[in-house]
Scaffold this motif. Structure first.
Motif, PDB file in Angstrom:
ATOM      1  N   ASP A 250      44.492  41.175  53.630  1.00 60.51           N
ATOM      2  CA  ASP A 250      45.332  41.203  52.435  1.00 60.51           C
ATOM      3  C   ASP A 250      44.585  41.720  51.198  1.00 60.51           C
ATOM      4  O   ASP A 250      45.213  42.107  50.210  1.00 60.51           O
ATOM      5  CB  ASP A 250      45.869  39.801  52.115  1.00 60.51           C
ATOM      6  CG  ASP A 250      46.786  39.268  53.194  1.00 60.51           C
ATOM      7  OD1 ASP A 250      47.439  40.083  53.887  1.00 60.51           O
ATOM      8  OD2 ASP A 250      46.846  38.029  53.348  1.00 60.51           O
ATOM      9  N   LEU A 251      43.265  41.741  51.245  1.00 61.64           N
ATOM     10  CA  LEU A 251      42.478  42.141  50.083  1.00 61.64           C
ATOM     11  C   LEU A 251      42.562  43.634  49.801  1.00 61.64           C
ATOM     12  O   LEU A 251      42.368  44.070  48.666  1.00 61.64           O
ATOM     13  CB  LEU A 251      41.014  41.723  50.269  1.00 61.64           C
ATOM     14  CG  LEU A 251      40.766  40.216  50.392  1.00 61.64           C
ATOM     15  CD1 LEU A 251      39.304  39.958  50.740  1.00 61.64           C
ATOM     16  CD2 LEU A 251      41.162  39.488  49.126  1.00 61.64           C
ATOM     17  N   TYR A 252      42.864  44.429  50.832  1.00 56.41           N
ATOM     18  CA  TYR A 252      42.948  45.888  50.695  1.00 56.41           C
ATOM     19  C   TYR A 252      44.123  46.435  51.476  1.00 56.41           C
ATOM     20  O   TYR A 252      44.573  45.847  52.446  1.00 56.41           O
ATOM     21  CB  TYR A 252      41.669  46.557  51.229  1.00 56.41           C
ATOM     22  CG  TYR A 252      40.469  46.297  50.364  1.00 56.41           C
ATOM     23  CD1 TYR A 252      40.202  47.097  49.258  1.00 56.41           C
ATOM     24  CD2 TYR A 252      39.612  45.249  50.642  1.00 56.41           C
ATOM     25  CE1 TYR A 252      39.109  46.846  48.450  1.00 56.41           C
ATOM     26  CE2 TYR A 252      38.511  44.993  49.843  1.00 56.41           C
ATOM     27  CZ  TYR A 252      38.267  45.800  48.744  1.00 56.41           C
ATOM     28  OH  TYR A 252      37.186  45.548  47.950  1.00 56.41           O
ATOM     29  N   GLU A 253      44.590  47.610  51.045  1.00 57.46           N
ATOM     30  CA  GLU A 253      45.587  48.371  51.784  1.00 57.46           C
ATOM     31  C   GLU A 253      44.972  49.721  52.109  1.00 57.46           C
ATOM     32  O   GLU A 253      44.241  50.283  51.300  1.00 57.46           O
ATOM     33  CB  GLU A 253      46.825  48.634  50.924  1.00 57.46           C
ATOM     34  CG  GLU A 253      47.637  47.421  50.586  1.00 57.46           C
ATOM     35  CD  GLU A 253      48.797  47.786  49.667  1.00 57.46           C
ATOM     36  OE1 GLU A 253      49.425  48.846  49.864  1.00 57.46           O
ATOM     37  OE2 GLU A 253      49.065  46.999  48.765  1.00 57.46           O
TER      38      GLU A 253
ATOM     39  N   ASP B 149      36.242  32.561  37.030  1.00 58.57           N
ATOM     40  CA  ASP B 149      35.949  31.622  38.124  1.00 58.57           C
ATOM     41  C   ASP B 149      35.329  32.361  39.312  1.00 58.57           C
ATOM     42  O   ASP B 149      34.348  31.891  39.905  1.00 58.57           O
ATOM     43  CB  ASP B 149      37.221  30.912  38.604  1.00 58.57           C
ATOM     44  CG  ASP B 149      37.852  30.018  37.569  1.00 58.57           C
ATOM     45  OD1 ASP B 149      37.134  29.487  36.694  1.00 58.57           O
ATOM     46  OD2 ASP B 149      39.098  29.848  37.626  1.00 58.57           O
ATOM     47  N   ILE B 150      35.913  33.497  39.655  1.00 58.23           N
ATOM     48  CA  ILE B 150      35.421  34.292  40.787  1.00 58.23           C
ATOM     49  C   ILE B 150      34.015  34.804  40.471  1.00 58.23           C
ATOM     50  O   ILE B 150      33.116  34.759  41.309  1.00 58.23           O
ATOM     51  CB  ILE B 150      36.374  35.461  41.093  1.00 58.23           C
ATOM     52  CG1 ILE B 150      37.788  34.945  41.432  1.00 58.23           C
ATOM     53  CG2 ILE B 150      35.827  36.351  42.201  1.00 58.23           C
ATOM     54  CD1 ILE B 150      37.878  34.057  42.647  1.00 58.23           C
TER      55      ILE B 150
ATOM     56  N   ASP C 173      34.737  34.984  52.234  1.00 60.38           N
ATOM     57  CA  ASP C 173      34.698  33.893  51.264  1.00 60.38           C
ATOM     58  C   ASP C 173      35.794  34.074  50.213  1.00 60.38           C
ATOM     59  O   ASP C 173      36.506  33.126  49.856  1.00 60.38           O
ATOM     60  CB  ASP C 173      33.320  33.840  50.609  1.00 60.38           C
ATOM     61  CG  ASP C 173      33.055  32.547  49.858  1.00 60.38           C
ATOM     62  OD1 ASP C 173      33.808  31.570  50.044  1.00 60.38           O
ATOM     63  OD2 ASP C 173      32.077  32.502  49.095  1.00 60.38           O
ATOM     64  N   LEU C 174      35.967  35.303  49.734  1.00 60.16           N
ATOM     65  CA  LEU C 174      37.002  35.589  48.745  1.00 60.16           C
ATOM     66  C   LEU C 174      38.395  35.337  49.310  1.00 60.16           C
ATOM     67  O   LEU C 174      39.249  34.733  48.649  1.00 60.16           O
ATOM     68  CB  LEU C 174      36.869  37.036  48.271  1.00 60.16           C
ATOM     69  CG  LEU C 174      37.803  37.501  47.169  1.00 60.16           C
ATOM     70  CD1 LEU C 174      37.652  36.648  45.919  1.00 60.16           C
ATOM     71  CD2 LEU C 174      37.541  38.969  46.848  1.00 60.16           C
TER      72      LEU C 174
END
Length: 71
Positions: free
Chosen positions: A61-64, A21-22, A50-51
């Motif tokens: 939240d997408l990366y640390e 889907d992504i 967008d993600l």
């Protein structure tokens, strides 16, 4: 040295979306999405927002941030 650890794969897995889907949403190859998930490459800034919206999270939240002790 500070590095980024990708949480994208984990966030996709816990969402209602599949990696396919992504891939279709962003018109990217499966290899590109896999690279985003492993941290080998990164989405553009616009794609990050967008993600995050798709995954119902914050861009943060997408990366640390990780400190690489070997450097």
């Amino acid at each position: 040295m500070k590095k980024l650890k990708s949480n994208i794969g984990w966030l996709i897995d816990k969402s209602d979306y599949t990696r396919e889907d992504i891939r279709q949403h962003f018109k990217k190859s499966a290899n590109t999405i896999s690279s985003w998930c492993t941290g080998k490459s990164h989405p553009s800034a616009i794609e990050l927002f967008d993600l995050a919206e798709l995954l119902n999270c914050k861009v943060d939240d997408l990366y640390e941030r990780k400190v690489d002790e070997t450097d």
